[in-house]
Design an enzyme around this catalytic site. Sequence first.
Site, mmCIF file in Angstrom:
data_model
loop_
_atom_site.group_PDB
_atom_site.id
_atom_site.type_symbol
_atom_site.label_atom_id
_atom_site.label_comp_id
_atom_site.label_asym_id
_atom_site.label_seq_id
_atom_site.Cartn_x
_atom_site.Cartn_y
_atom_site.Cartn_z
ATOM 1 N N ARG A 134 -21.480 -67.510 -90.229
ATOM 2 C CA ARG A 134 -20.741 -67.977 -89.044
ATOM 3 C C ARG A 134 -19.444 -67.176 -88.938
ATOM 4 N NH1 ARG A 134 -21.054 -74.412 -88.237
ATOM 5 N NH2 ARG A 134 -20.447 -73.735 -86.151
ATOM 6 N N PRO A 135 -19.542 -65.958 -88.392
ATOM 7 C CA PRO A 135 -18.363 -65.079 -88.352
ATOM 8 C C PRO A 135 -17.321 -65.569 -87.349
ATOM 9 C CG PRO A 135 -20.186 -64.081 -87.161
ATOM 10 C CD PRO A 135 -20.710 -65.366 -87.722
ATOM 11 N N ILE A 136 -16.078 -65.085 -87.525
ATOM 12 C CA ILE A 136 -15.031 -65.402 -86.536
ATOM 13 C C ILE A 136 -14.383 -64.111 -86.024
ATOM 14 C CG2 ILE A 136 -14.539 -67.753 -87.356
ATOM 15 C CD1 ILE A 136 -11.996 -66.503 -88.678
ATOM 16 N N ASP A 137 -15.151 -63.017 -86.121
ATOM 17 C CA ASP A 137 -14.604 -61.725 -85.699
ATOM 18 C C ASP A 137 -14.160 -61.726 -84.226
ATOM 19 O OD1 ASP A 137 -17.520 -61.992 -85.496
ATOM 20 O OD2 ASP A 137 -17.428 -60.060 -84.468
ATOM 21 N N CYS A 152 -21.038 -77.176 -90.556
ATOM 22 C CA CYS A 152 -22.479 -77.105 -90.814
ATOM 23 C C CYS A 152 -22.863 -75.706 -91.277
ATOM 24 C CB CYS A 152 -23.268 -77.430 -89.539
ATOM 25 S SG CYS A 152 -23.106 -79.138 -89.020
ATOM 26 N N ARG A 170 -15.621 -77.279 -89.016
ATOM 27 C CA ARG A 170 -15.663 -75.965 -88.376
ATOM 28 C C ARG A 170 -14.549 -75.833 -87.330
ATOM 29 N NH1 ARG A 170 -17.460 -71.510 -90.253
ATOM 30 N NH2 ARG A 170 -17.376 -69.966 -88.634
ATOM 31 N N LYS A 206 -18.017 -84.881 -78.855
ATOM 32 C CA LYS A 206 -17.412 -84.365 -80.090
ATOM 33 C C LYS A 206 -16.838 -82.967 -79.898
ATOM 34 C CE LYS A 206 -19.879 -82.177 -83.395
ATOM 35 N NZ LYS A 206 -19.356 -80.977 -84.043
ATOM 36 N N ASN A 207 -17.641 -82.070 -79.334
ATOM 37 C CA ASN A 207 -17.189 -80.677 -79.290
ATOM 38 C C ASN A 207 -16.096 -80.434 -78.253
ATOM 39 O OD1 ASN A 207 -18.730 -80.037 -81.462
ATOM 40 N ND2 ASN A 207 -20.431 -79.164 -80.290
ATOM 41 N N ARG A 246 -20.345 -87.452 -88.883
ATOM 42 C CA ARG A 246 -19.410 -86.464 -88.320
ATOM 43 C C ARG A 246 -19.462 -86.445 -86.797
ATOM 44 N NH1 ARG A 246 -20.725 -80.942 -89.731
ATOM 45 N NH2 ARG A 246 -19.165 -80.714 -88.132
ATOM 46 N N ASP A 288 -27.951 -77.186 -80.303
ATOM 47 C CA ASP A 288 -27.622 -78.458 -80.970
ATOM 48 C C ASP A 288 -28.646 -79.559 -80.672
ATOM 49 O OD1 ASP A 288 -25.455 -77.152 -81.970
ATOM 50 O OD2 ASP A 288 -23.989 -78.059 -80.623
#
Length: 429
Positions: A122-125, A117, A93, A22-23, A398, A306
């Site tokens: 869950r930052p995206i900095d 999830c 995500r 998946k990832n 998912r 995970d």
Amino acid sequence: MEKILINGGIPLRGEVSISGAKNAVVAIIPATILAQDVCRIENIPNISDVSMMIRILQQLGAGIKMINKNTLEIDTSTINSYTVSHSLTRHLRASYYLLGALLGRYSCARVAMPGGCDFGVRPIDLHIKGFELLGASVSIEENAMIDARADVLTGSPIYLDQVSVGATINVMLAAVKAKGLTVIENAAKEPHIVDLANFLNSMGADIRGAGTDVIKIRGVDVLHGCTYSIIPDQIEAGTYMVAAAATGGRVLVNNVIPKHLESITAKLIESGVHIEEYDDSVLVEAVGRPKHCNIKTMPHPGFPTDMQPQISVLLSIADGTSIVSEGVWDNRFRYVEQLIRMGASISVDGKLAVIQGVETLKGAPIKADDLRAGAAMLIAGLCAKGTTEIENIIHIDRGYEDVVEKFRLLGADISRVTVENPSQIANIV
Ligand code: EPZ
């Protein structure tokens, strides 16, 4: 809406085949945008995150042809937009990979904040820092649209302050056609990072070092279509391995890369499980009651976060006390409440869980809080005495292809049924 019903206590036996990762696929599908050509992708798992990603590409104008259940042809030459709305990103995500891919292709991307999830902030900095170092200006608009644009993207050294799978992938996507050399330091090393690099290189990119903590990307002018097969899913494999062990079973897990499973295998061996590794399969056999062991989750090659909920189910019926320390996410023990309802003895303090093994879990109505929590609930239901009903299985769909069918083939008494009154169980917890 559906739920999963399990009559537990049956040791799993037989063989299971693992689907594509998946990832990896949720990064590779957006990466096709960079080709402006036709890519044929094989071993795609039939899961709802993939359906959602395909919908997004279709909305952008891509042509998608389904060759068979697990093979797609994606034509991105027809893409005519660089904007992805909130209605498309809120469940996924990985929708943030559209930012890197569209920026790489158009030097411009507008993508709504991603969903996915919920296990804390869950930052995206770091993604934004990477884009900015490549020369983009990034702003977050009032409606949570992320706008990234550059006159020209230029390669740069990029040090990631924290190991991040998403930031590593997004920088790779944005840098692959930038002018000059990008060097990502402190890069993530997960198998799906390597898979994405291999895919981009098959399209003509020049990426070296994926799988180590320094990735070098020399920008190229043009990428072309290719045929590519996705690697097997490390976490799906680990989930079936733990399910085999927790039910006292014996399962041959096929279509895996044993090297990707080393941290999981090591912990199962420590808890007394017998494992045999072959070229592309692993045999998992329970030997008596599992033993306690301690787990700390970490970026690859550490024990994967995970797999933390799934292994915690095994430890909840192990002999002795185990300590599980979550080293990646702030809030990944929400599922423990459900296990306690099934008779587990677990106390959580922040990012630490102390698990006192009990003889057996008891079937109960429970719910899946997120994808891997859902996988843990399946394992709990499979090894518990009595009947377990799992709601919110939309999370499980998912990331797990044909999960009910695969467990049934291993001898489980498991079925999917329609829920008449979904709020009944959801309200209990
Ligand atoms: C990926 O999420 C996976 N998702 C997750 O898998 C997985 O749990 C996670 O990597 C860790 O392995 C996908 O691949 C789609 P990160 P990602 O960026 O990329 C912090 C599953 O169940 N961070 O590696 O979002 C962050 O808060 C899912 O399949 C920043 O501080 O994770 C976390 O503590 C769920 N700033 C740590 O880094 C940033 O800009 C690792 O996150 C980005 C991340």
